[in-house]
Design a protein around this motif. Structure first.
Motif, mmCIF file in Angstrom:
data_model
loop_
_atom_site.group_PDB
_atom_site.id
_atom_site.type_symbol
_atom_site.label_atom_id
_atom_site.label_comp_id
_atom_site.label_asym_id
_atom_site.label_seq_id
_atom_site.Cartn_x
_atom_site.Cartn_y
_atom_site.Cartn_z
ATOM 1 N N PRO A 53 0.816 -1.210 0.000
ATOM 2 C CA PRO A 53 0.000 0.000 0.000
ATOM 3 C C PRO A 53 0.855 1.268 0.000
ATOM 4 O O PRO A 53 1.951 1.304 0.571
ATOM 5 C CB PRO A 53 -0.807 -0.107 1.299
ATOM 6 N N ARG A 54 0.343 2.304 -0.616
ATOM 7 C CA ARG A 54 1.028 3.595 -0.626
ATOM 8 C C ARG A 54 0.574 4.380 0.600
ATOM 9 O O ARG A 54 -0.589 4.761 0.706
ATOM 10 C CB ARG A 54 0.696 4.362 -1.904
ATOM 11 N N PRO A 55 1.475 4.658 1.548
ATOM 12 C CA PRO A 55 1.052 5.302 2.792
ATOM 13 C C PRO A 55 0.746 6.775 2.602
ATOM 14 O O PRO A 55 1.263 7.435 1.690
ATOM 15 C CB PRO A 55 2.270 5.123 3.704
ATOM 16 N N LEU A 56 -0.098 7.290 3.464
ATOM 17 C CA LEU A 56 -0.317 8.719 3.567
ATOM 18 C C LEU A 56 0.712 9.286 4.536
ATOM 19 O O LEU A 56 0.917 8.745 5.623
ATOM 20 C CB LEU A 56 -1.731 9.022 4.066
ATOM 21 N N VAL A 57 1.361 10.376 4.142
ATOM 22 C CA VAL A 57 2.377 11.000 4.991
ATOM 23 C C VAL A 57 2.130 12.504 5.031
ATOM 24 O O VAL A 57 1.491 13.070 4.146
ATOM 25 C CB VAL A 57 3.808 10.710 4.475
ATOM 26 N N ARG A 58 2.653 13.139 6.060
ATOM 27 C CA ARG A 58 2.484 14.578 6.219
ATOM 28 C C ARG A 58 3.850 15.262 6.206
ATOM 29 O O ARG A 58 4.715 14.956 7.023
ATOM 30 C CB ARG A 58 1.755 14.906 7.524
ATOM 31 N N TYR A 59 4.019 16.184 5.285
ATOM 32 C CA TYR A 59 5.240 16.988 5.192
ATOM 33 C C TYR A 59 4.914 18.424 5.592
ATOM 34 O O TYR A 59 3.727 18.810 5.640
ATOM 35 C CB TYR A 59 5.774 16.964 3.755
ATOM 36 N N PRO A 60 5.927 19.258 5.849
ATOM 37 C CA PRO A 60 5.660 20.649 6.235
ATOM 38 C C PRO A 60 4.767 21.371 5.229
ATOM 39 O O PRO A 60 4.950 21.248 4.015
ATOM 40 C CB PRO A 60 7.065 21.273 6.264
ATOM 41 N N GLU A 61 3.800 22.097 5.733
ATOM 42 C CA GLU A 61 2.828 22.881 4.963
ATOM 43 C C GLU A 61 1.870 22.020 4.154
ATOM 44 O O GLU A 61 1.138 22.534 3.303
ATOM 45 C CB GLU A 61 3.523 23.882 4.021
ATOM 46 N N LYS A 62 1.844 20.714 4.405
ATOM 47 C CA LYS A 62 0.995 19.814 3.639
ATOM 48 C C LYS A 62 0.085 19.003 4.560
ATOM 49 O O LYS A 62 0.473 18.643 5.663
ATOM 50 C CB LYS A 62 1.848 18.851 2.801
ATOM 51 N N ARG A 63 -1.120 18.718 4.081
ATOM 52 C CA ARG A 63 -1.976 17.728 4.733
ATOM 53 C C ARG A 63 -1.453 16.343 4.369
ATOM 54 O O ARG A 63 -0.428 16.221 3.687
ATOM 55 C CB ARG A 63 -3.431 17.895 4.271
ATOM 56 N N GLU A 64 -2.124 15.293 4.764
ATOM 57 C CA GLU A 64 -1.679 13.947 4.415
ATOM 58 C C GLU A 64 -1.809 13.728 2.906
ATOM 59 O O GLU A 64 -2.896 13.867 2.335
ATOM 60 C CB GLU A 64 -2.490 12.900 5.162
ATOM 61 N N LEU A 65 -0.681 13.410 2.273
ATOM 62 C CA LEU A 65 -0.630 13.114 0.848
ATOM 63 C C LEU A 65 -0.064 11.717 0.646
ATOM 64 O O LEU A 65 0.534 11.136 1.555
ATOM 65 C CB LEU A 65 0.237 14.139 0.113
ATOM 66 N N ILE A 66 -0.232 11.173 -0.546
ATOM 67 C CA ILE A 66 0.232 9.827 -0.845
ATOM 68 C C ILE A 66 1.732 9.855 -1.108
ATOM 69 O O ILE A 66 2.215 10.605 -1.955
ATOM 70 C CB ILE A 66 -0.498 9.257 -2.068
ATOM 71 N N ARG A 67 2.471 9.028 -0.366
ATOM 72 C CA ARG A 67 3.924 8.967 -0.568
ATOM 73 C C ARG A 67 4.229 8.089 -1.782
ATOM 74 O O ARG A 67 3.871 6.919 -1.839
ATOM 75 C CB ARG A 67 4.608 8.385 0.661
ATOM 76 N N VAL A 68 4.922 8.683 -2.751
ATOM 77 C CA VAL A 68 5.440 7.931 -3.896
ATOM 78 C C VAL A 68 6.859 7.484 -3.580
ATOM 79 O O VAL A 68 7.189 6.313 -3.679
ATOM 80 C CB VAL A 68 5.378 8.771 -5.182
ATOM 81 N N HIS A 69 7.717 8.420 -3.206
ATOM 82 C CA HIS A 69 9.015 8.103 -2.609
ATOM 83 C C HIS A 69 9.498 9.302 -1.807
ATOM 84 O O HIS A 69 8.894 10.382 -1.857
ATOM 85 C CB HIS A 69 10.058 7.645 -3.652
ATOM 86 N N THR A 70 10.576 9.102 -1.032
ATOM 87 C CA THR A 70 10.976 10.109 -0.052
ATOM 88 C C THR A 70 12.256 10.855 -0.389
ATOM 89 O O THR A 70 12.483 11.939 0.144
ATOM 90 C CB THR A 70 11.174 9.452 1.328
ATOM 91 N N ARG A 71 13.122 10.298 -1.212
ATOM 92 C CA ARG A 71 14.393 10.965 -1.489
ATOM 93 C C ARG A 71 14.637 10.992 -2.987
ATOM 94 O O ARG A 71 15.072 9.996 -3.560
ATOM 95 C CB ARG A 71 15.547 10.241 -0.774
ATOM 96 N N PRO A 72 14.313 12.129 -3.623
ATOM 97 C CA PRO A 72 13.710 13.332 -3.047
ATOM 98 C C PRO A 72 12.202 13.174 -2.874
ATOM 99 O O PRO A 72 11.634 12.200 -3.356
ATOM 100 C CB PRO A 72 14.039 14.401 -4.092
ATOM 101 N N PRO A 73 11.545 14.128 -2.194
ATOM 102 C CA PRO A 73 10.116 13.982 -1.938
ATOM 103 C C PRO A 73 9.299 13.912 -3.223
ATOM 104 O O PRO A 73 9.492 14.698 -4.155
ATOM 105 C CB PRO A 73 9.767 15.248 -1.144
ATOM 106 N N HIS A 74 8.402 12.955 -3.254
ATOM 107 C CA HIS A 74 7.449 12.824 -4.358
ATOM 108 C C HIS A 74 6.124 12.431 -3.725
ATOM 109 O O HIS A 74 5.979 11.322 -3.211
ATOM 110 C CB HIS A 74 7.935 11.759 -5.349
ATOM 111 N N LEU A 75 5.168 13.344 -3.725
ATOM 112 C CA LEU A 75 3.897 13.171 -3.030
ATOM 113 C C LEU A 75 2.757 13.385 -4.018
ATOM 114 O O LEU A 75 2.755 14.345 -4.777
ATOM 115 C CB LEU A 75 3.767 14.174 -1.878
ATOM 116 N N GLU A 76 1.777 12.479 -3.961
ATOM 117 C CA GLU A 76 0.636 12.563 -4.866
ATOM 118 C C GLU A 76 -0.608 13.010 -4.106
ATOM 119 O O GLU A 76 -0.802 12.647 -2.946
ATOM 120 C CB GLU A 76 0.394 11.196 -5.520
ATOM 121 N N THR A 77 -1.446 13.790 -4.758
ATOM 122 C CA THR A 77 -2.689 14.267 -4.161
ATOM 123 C C THR A 77 -3.741 13.162 -4.176
ATOM 124 O O THR A 77 -4.005 12.586 -5.241
ATOM 125 C CB THR A 77 -3.226 15.473 -4.944
ATOM 126 N N PRO A 78 -4.361 12.821 -3.033
ATOM 127 C CA PRO A 78 -5.482 11.873 -3.055
ATOM 128 C C PRO A 78 -6.583 12.388 -3.983
ATOM 129 O O PRO A 78 -6.938 13.565 -3.941
ATOM 130 C CB PRO A 78 -5.946 11.849 -1.594
#
Length: 419
Positions: A53-78
């Motif tokens: 499963p693709r987890p929901l994660v919270r980064y600064p200034e962001k609500r919970e978004l879908i984590r694609v990968h972390t280095r570098p940040p790649h976040l998808e909008t639900p």
């Protein structure tokens, strides 16, 4: 979804002093920290991943978004966010970096945009300079990742396996690029303009992420040097304090943390031209496609967004009432001509009904559509949506394929059960 296009999301107030990425480097967020943000909702959106499963994660200034990968940040909008408003809230806007060595603090007082190359007068501009040298302009425009929806390609292709959430629509405010170029004095013979941001490669052997536009496009009314997104400072992870906005073009051109503009009197070549000459390229034919497994004989850089449409008010697996009025809603957009019409089928394409279009926020924006209808019989059925642009472009019934997993714009489907 708001009729007037006003977002309902929470905004982060502008900062007047040094801007930090929440006091924490997103590049080094620990696995335990990310796990503490993870949730359990189904975020697959039809994309099957071997990693689970693709987890929901919270980064600064962001609500919970879908984590694609972390280095570098790649976040998808639900995807359900797109049913809130045609304007995507800042805290829900997707995040995409290419290089892991990105800034985690920027002082707006010392920040400078350098303009040089084939110009009469090289410039070093502060944010104040940019805000006072010309009247600010605003455009509502979709920023869509080139690989949005890559996870639905069949057969699968290499790259981030994205659902449909690597896109967003915002009000961008800033200085016209051509005003800055004219202030520097573009010399005769200029051919291309190159853009670079503050994110850098970790290794010297990795090409820098730089993009270019042909001079005529750079001097047109379209590109903008934006400092504001939906009325406030651009979020750090979306490119604070300055972002290149190229309305109608895929997000690969929307350079974050923009710090350098270089005018060339020739072609953009060399290692740092990789993301123009090697990456983000499509088959050079009318459909931008090849047969699965084939390599294109010629390619061209990806550019304008093709026409697309989505249903946002229902999801696959939803239960629909039989013979009762319901309202289906969604969005449509293209690369700048604007939406002519949207058609919806509730019986897997046998009959099509024309939807009512919502407020027009400009040719580069999401356009809301609505359709009041009834499902006439019980059982499984498929809702289909297709859009037609003002330049006459229509979504294809059959998905095309290319090795990069780019440019997807097939007629979208939602499978539901009527009871």
């Amino acid at each position: 979804m708001s009729d007037d296009g006003k977002t309902t999301g929470k905004y982060i107030a502008p900062l007047n002093r040094r801007r930090f990425l929440g006091g924490v480097s997103a590049a080094v967020l620990s696995a335990s920290t990310l796990r503490s943000f993870a949730s359990t909702p189904n975020t697959s959106e039809g994309v099957s991943l071997s990693a689970g499963p693709r987890p929901l994660v919270r980064y600064p200034e962001k609500r919970e978004l879908i984590r694609v990968h972390t280095r570098p940040p790649h976040l998808e909008t639900p995807f359900e966010v797109f049913n809130e408003s045609v304007i995507t809230p800042n805290d829900a806007f997707f995040v995409r970096y290419h290089l892991a060595n990105f800034p985690t603090n920027i002082d707006p007082e010392t920040f400078r945009l350098k303009v040089g190359g084939h110009v009469d007068k090289p410039l070093s501009l502060s944010l104040t300079d940019l805000k006072t040298m010309t009247d600010a302009q605003e455009v509502v425009a979709v920023n869509q990742c080139s690989g949005n929806s890559r996870g639905y390609f069949e057969p699968r292709v290499f790259g981030a396996q994205l659902g449909n959430g690597a896109m967003g629509n915002a009000r961008w405010t800033g200085a016209p690029l051509r005003a800055v170029l004219n202030s520097a004095g573009v010399r005769k013979g200029a051919q291309h303009v190159v853009f670079n941001g503050l994110d850098k490669p970790v290794l010297n052997t990795t090409p820098d992420f730089q993009k270019s536009l042909e001079i005529d496009h750079a001097l047109s009314a379209e590109p903008l040097l934006a400092w504001s997104m939906n009325g406030v400072d651009i979020p750090f992870l979306n490119g604070y304090p300055l972002k290149l906005i190229v309305p109608g073009y895929f997000g690969t051109y929307w350079v974050k943390h923009l710090s350098e503009i270089t005018v060339l009197d020739g072609m953009f070549t060399g290692q740092d031209a990789y993301f123009m000459t090697k990456g983000y390229r499509l088959p050079d034919n009318d459909c931008h496609c090849v047969e699965p497994g084939d390599a294109p004989s010629d390619t061209r850089p990806i550019s304008r967004i093709p026409v697309r449409s989505f249903v946002t008010s229902i999801s696959t697996g939803d239960l629909m009432p039989v013979k009762r009025d319901i309202e289906l809603r969604g969005i449509a957009f293209d690369g700048g001509s604007g939406i002519n019409r949207v058609e919806v089928s509730i019986d897997n394409g046998q009959l099509w009904q024309q939807a009512k279009l919502g407020n027009d926020l400009g040719p580069y924006s999401f356009r809301e559509w609505r359709l009041r209808t009834q499902f006439p019989v019980k059982g499984a059925t498929t809702v289909r949506v297709r859009a037609n642009s003002k330049r006459g472009e229509t979504q294809p019934e059959r998905a095309t394929w290319n090795p990069g997993g780019y440019h997807r714009n097939v007629v979208e489907t939602v499978e539901v059960m009527v009871s």
